[in-house]
Write a protein that holds these residues in place. Structure first.
Motif, PDB file in Angstrom:
ATOM      1  N   LEU A 164      -2.825  29.168  -3.188  1.00 38.21           N
ATOM      2  CA  LEU A 164      -2.377  27.800  -3.000  1.00 38.21           C
ATOM      3  C   LEU A 164      -1.100  27.525  -3.786  1.00 38.21           C
ATOM      4  O   LEU A 164      -0.193  26.862  -3.280  1.00 38.21           O
ATOM      5  N   SER A 165      -1.012  28.069  -5.001  1.00 37.08           N
ATOM      6  CA  SER A 165       0.204  27.779  -5.769  1.00 37.08           C
ATOM      7  C   SER A 165       1.395  28.553  -5.206  1.00 37.08           C
ATOM      8  O   SER A 165       2.517  28.050  -5.210  1.00 37.08           O
ATOM      9  N   MET A 166       1.150  29.762  -4.680  1.00 32.79           N
ATOM     10  CA  MET A 166       2.262  30.482  -4.050  1.00 32.79           C
ATOM     11  C   MET A 166       2.783  29.707  -2.838  1.00 32.79           C
ATOM     12  O   MET A 166       3.997  29.536  -2.678  1.00 32.79           O
ATOM     13  N   PHE A 167       1.882  29.217  -2.006  1.00 36.21           N
ATOM     14  CA  PHE A 167       2.325  28.460  -0.832  1.00 36.21           C
ATOM     15  C   PHE A 167       2.992  27.145  -1.229  1.00 36.21           C
ATOM     16  O   PHE A 167       3.910  26.687  -0.548  1.00 36.21           O
ATOM     17  N   ALA A 168       2.538  26.559  -2.325  1.00 38.79           N
ATOM     18  CA  ALA A 168       3.191  25.326  -2.797  1.00 38.79           C
ATOM     19  C   ALA A 168       4.631  25.633  -3.222  1.00 38.79           C
ATOM     20  O   ALA A 168       5.551  24.872  -2.919  1.00 38.79           O
ATOM     21  N   ARG A 169       4.816  26.766  -3.907  1.00 46.21           N
ATOM     22  CA  ARG A 169       6.183  27.132  -4.308  1.00 46.21           C
ATOM     23  C   ARG A 169       7.037  27.413  -3.077  1.00 46.21           C
ATOM     24  O   ARG A 169       8.192  27.004  -3.001  1.00 46.21           O
ATOM     25  N   LEU A 170       6.471  28.128  -2.098  1.00 44.98           N
ATOM     26  CA  LEU A 170       7.219  28.408  -0.873  1.00 44.98           C
ATOM     27  C   LEU A 170       7.602  27.104  -0.172  1.00 44.98           C
ATOM     28  O   LEU A 170       8.715  26.941   0.314  1.00 44.98           O
ATOM     29  N   ARG A 171       6.669  26.192  -0.148  1.00 44.74           N
ATOM     30  CA  ARG A 171       6.920  24.890   0.488  1.00 44.74           C
ATOM     31  C   ARG A 171       8.084  24.169  -0.187  1.00 44.74           C
ATOM     32  O   ARG A 171       8.914  23.539   0.469  1.00 44.74           O
ATOM     33  N   SER A 172       8.145  24.285  -1.518  1.00 43.66           N
ATOM     34  CA  SER A 172       9.237  23.624  -2.231  1.00 43.66           C
ATOM     35  C   SER A 172      10.590  24.240  -1.857  1.00 43.66           C
ATOM     36  O   SER A 172      11.633  23.644  -2.058  1.00 43.66           O
ATOM     37  N   HIS A 173      10.557  25.442  -1.264  1.00 38.10           N
ATOM     38  CA  HIS A 173      11.787  26.053  -0.744  1.00 38.10           C
ATOM     39  C   HIS A 173      11.964  25.802   0.755  1.00 38.10           C
ATOM     40  O   HIS A 173      12.796  26.433   1.394  1.00 38.10           O
ATOM     41  N   GLY A 174      11.133  24.941   1.303  1.00 41.08           N
ATOM     42  CA  GLY A 174      11.295  24.574   2.710  1.00 41.08           C
ATOM     43  C   GLY A 174      10.553  25.461   3.692  1.00 41.08           C
ATOM     44  O   GLY A 174      10.719  25.325   4.908  1.00 41.08           O
ATOM     45  N   VAL A 175       9.749  26.404   3.184  1.00 43.29           N
ATOM     46  CA  VAL A 175       8.987  27.274   4.086  1.00 43.29           C
ATOM     47  C   VAL A 175       7.792  26.495   4.658  1.00 43.29           C
ATOM     48  O   VAL A 175       7.064  25.852   3.906  1.00 43.29           O
ATOM     49  N   LEU A 176       7.630  26.542   5.981  1.00 49.01           N
ATOM     50  CA  LEU A 176       6.547  25.802   6.629  1.00 49.01           C
ATOM     51  C   LEU A 176       5.432  26.745   7.079  1.00 49.01           C
ATOM     52  O   LEU A 176       5.594  27.960   7.078  1.00 49.01           O
ATOM     53  N   VAL A 177       4.309  26.155   7.461  1.00 52.70           N
ATOM     54  CA  VAL A 177       3.142  26.943   7.855  1.00 52.70           C
ATOM     55  C   VAL A 177       2.659  26.493   9.239  1.00 52.70           C
ATOM     56  O   VAL A 177       2.615  25.298   9.532  1.00 52.70           O
ATOM     57  N   GLU A 194      -7.800  21.739   3.298  1.00 52.27           N
ATOM     58  CA  GLU A 194      -7.487  22.343   2.009  1.00 52.27           C
ATOM     59  C   GLU A 194      -6.082  22.897   1.921  1.00 52.27           C
ATOM     60  O   GLU A 194      -5.627  23.283   0.858  1.00 52.27           O
ATOM     61  N   PHE A 195      -5.435  23.005   3.077  1.00 52.76           N
ATOM     62  CA  PHE A 195      -4.218  23.794   3.140  1.00 52.76           C
ATOM     63  C   PHE A 195      -3.183  23.038   3.959  1.00 52.76           C
ATOM     64  O   PHE A 195      -3.448  22.684   5.112  1.00 52.76           O
ATOM     65  N   PRO A 196      -2.024  22.749   3.365  1.00 47.86           N
ATOM     66  CA  PRO A 196      -1.044  21.986   4.131  1.00 47.86           C
ATOM     67  C   PRO A 196      -0.422  22.814   5.265  1.00 47.86           C
ATOM     68  O   PRO A 196       0.143  23.872   5.025  1.00 47.86           O
ATOM     69  N   VAL A 197      -0.560  22.308   6.472  1.00 53.82           N
ATOM     70  CA  VAL A 197      -0.070  22.992   7.660  1.00 53.82           C
ATOM     71  C   VAL A 197       0.874  22.051   8.396  1.00 53.82           C
ATOM     72  O   VAL A 197       0.668  20.841   8.396  1.00 53.82           O
ATOM     73  N   ASP A 198       1.947  22.605   8.958  1.00 56.54           N
ATOM     74  CA  ASP A 198       2.951  21.787   9.627  1.00 56.54           C
ATOM     75  C   ASP A 198       2.863  21.841  11.141  1.00 56.54           C
ATOM     76  O   ASP A 198       3.158  20.875  11.830  1.00 56.54           O
ATOM     77  N   PHE A 199       2.494  23.023  11.652  1.00 60.29           N
ATOM     78  CA  PHE A 199       2.394  23.210  13.097  1.00 60.29           C
ATOM     79  C   PHE A 199       1.018  23.773  13.422  1.00 60.29           C
ATOM     80  O   PHE A 199       0.456  24.509  12.619  1.00 60.29           O
ATOM     81  N   ILE A 200       0.549  23.460  14.604  1.00 61.44           N
ATOM     82  CA  ILE A 200      -0.559  24.264  15.104  1.00 61.44           C
ATOM     83  C   ILE A 200      -0.125  24.903  16.414  1.00 61.44           C
ATOM     84  O   ILE A 200       0.625  24.321  17.204  1.00 61.44           O
ATOM     85  N   LYS A 201      -0.580  26.130  16.600  1.00 62.16           N
ATOM     86  CA  LYS A 201      -0.267  26.846  17.834  1.00 62.16           C
ATOM     87  C   LYS A 201      -1.535  26.906  18.672  1.00 62.16           C
ATOM     88  O   LYS A 201      -2.514  27.562  18.292  1.00 62.16           O
ATOM     89  N   ILE A 202      -1.506  26.226  19.793  1.00 60.82           N
ATOM     90  CA  ILE A 202      -2.660  26.243  20.694  1.00 60.82           C
ATOM     91  C   ILE A 202      -2.751  27.619  21.323  1.00 60.82           C
ATOM     92  O   ILE A 202      -1.781  28.118  21.903  1.00 60.82           O
ATOM     93  N   ASP A 203      -3.907  28.232  21.182  1.00 54.88           N
ATOM     94  CA  ASP A 203      -4.058  29.612  21.624  1.00 54.88           C
ATOM     95  C   ASP A 203      -3.896  29.769  23.136  1.00 54.88           C
ATOM     96  O   ASP A 203      -4.253  28.872  23.902  1.00 54.88           O
TER      97      ASP A 203
END
Ligand code: C2E
Ligand code: CA
Ligand code: CA
Ligand code: CA
Length: 280
Positions: A164-177, A194-203
């Motif tokens: 979670l902290s790694m993804f938070a750091r990535l997010r602070s650099h503009g990386v999305l999920v 539990e996890f911040p997500v920006d997009f969902i991909k419909i299968d």
């Protein structure tokens, strides 16, 4: 004459030895060698804006360019890479190849392209991912790009404090999920808590159901409604027909990916489309 016999004999034994050894090379060793030799290469599948037909970005899909067998699809070697931990090195090399492909054309690309990269569960525990992402952003900083990490709902990443902290750091650099394969797993909704997500991909298994028969869309409508209630941006994958594209467009789903628009292609086929804005 004797030397000729000897030469032939040594050729034959050499060949037998070669066959013997390659028979006893494990699949893991083969894959490791392929990664080292740079045989795992990126293919690129554009994600288009359904309304304008323009390319919004692309997803990186790994291919094994085998010297004898030709292109081997990822379903064959990604599970092995995951099981053996080789996936970290494989993804690292793949991202380096993406940087190599894109660097010469960066100044000519449109602003704001999305680059999607598939991330396995094992990555969540490895800071190599963070390093690789920051390196890619740095190397391609000539234009504004958005890096999107696609994590699959089928094999969810363990959300440890470290992850979670790694993804938070990535997010602070503009990386999305992006949450990949949405609708196929069991974890979807609770995971999103539990996890911040920006997009969902419909299968694509849902998109495939969109056809002219009215019953066919029940399930996909349900998944779309769920996605919309979560107020996330939606990407539909596996769009194969005009009818499916129209249907999704009418539902307000603007990011579309599928054979109807583009198949995954090597970079030399993607480049002209990116540079000159070819539609399809
Ligand atoms: P995915 O992430 O769900 O990727 C979408 C898959 O659907 C790709 O298969 C793509 O080629 C295929 N596809 C795209 N449009 C259509 C369509 O219109 N119809 C149909 N029937 N299929 C379509 P691909 O390239 O064989 O990849 C399979 C899976 O392998 C991916 O599924 C992903 O989970 C995994 N994968 C691929 N590359 C990587 C990678 O670099 N790292 C990791 N961890 N996994 C990868
Ligand atoms: Ca994906
Ligand atoms: Ca997937
Ligand atoms: Ca999928």
């Amino acid at each position: 004459f004797l030397t000729a016999i000897l030469a032939i004999m040594s050729l034959v034994t050499g060949w037998i030895l070669h066959r013997y050894l390659s028979k006893y090379t494990t699949p893991e060793e083969n894959l490791r060698r392929a990664i080292d030799k740079g045989e795992i290469i990126p293919f690129y599948q554009p994600v288009v804006n359904g309304a304008s037909g323009k390319i919004d970005g692309f997803e990186i899909l790994a291919r094994w360019k085998h010297p004898e067998a030709g292109f081997i699809p990822p379903d064959v070697f990604i599970p092995l890479a995951e099981k053996t931990g080789l996936i970290i090195e494989l993804t690292h090399k793949l991202m380096m190849r993406v940087i190599e492909d894109l660097t010469p054309v960066m100044p000519h690309l449109p602003e704001g392209l999305h680059i999607g990269i598939n991330i396995s569960a094992a990555h969540g525990q490895s800071e190599v991912l963070e390093y690789d992402c920051l390196h890619l952003l740095d190397a391609l900083s000539a234009k504004k790009i958005t890096l999107v990490l696609e994590v699959t709902e089928r094999e969810p990443m363990a959300l440890t404090p470290k992850t979670l902290s790694m993804f938070a750091r990535l997010r602070s650099h503009g990386v999305l999920v992006a949450l990949d394969d949405f609708g196929t797993g069991y974890s979807g909704i609770s995971y999103l808590n539990e996890f911040p997500v920006d997009f969902i991909k419909i299968d694509k298994s849902f998109v495939r159901r969109i056809s002219n028969s009215p019953d066919s869309t029940l399930l996909v409508d349900c998944v779309i409604d769920m996605a919309k209630k979560l107020s996330l941006q939606i990407i539909a994958e596996g769009v194969e027909t005009q009818h499916q594209a129209d249907y999704l467009n009418a539902k307000g789903i603007h990011f579309l990916q599928g054979y109807y628009f583009w198949r995954p292609v090597p970079f030399y086929r993607l480049a002209p489309a990116l540079l000159f804005g070819f539609h399809r």
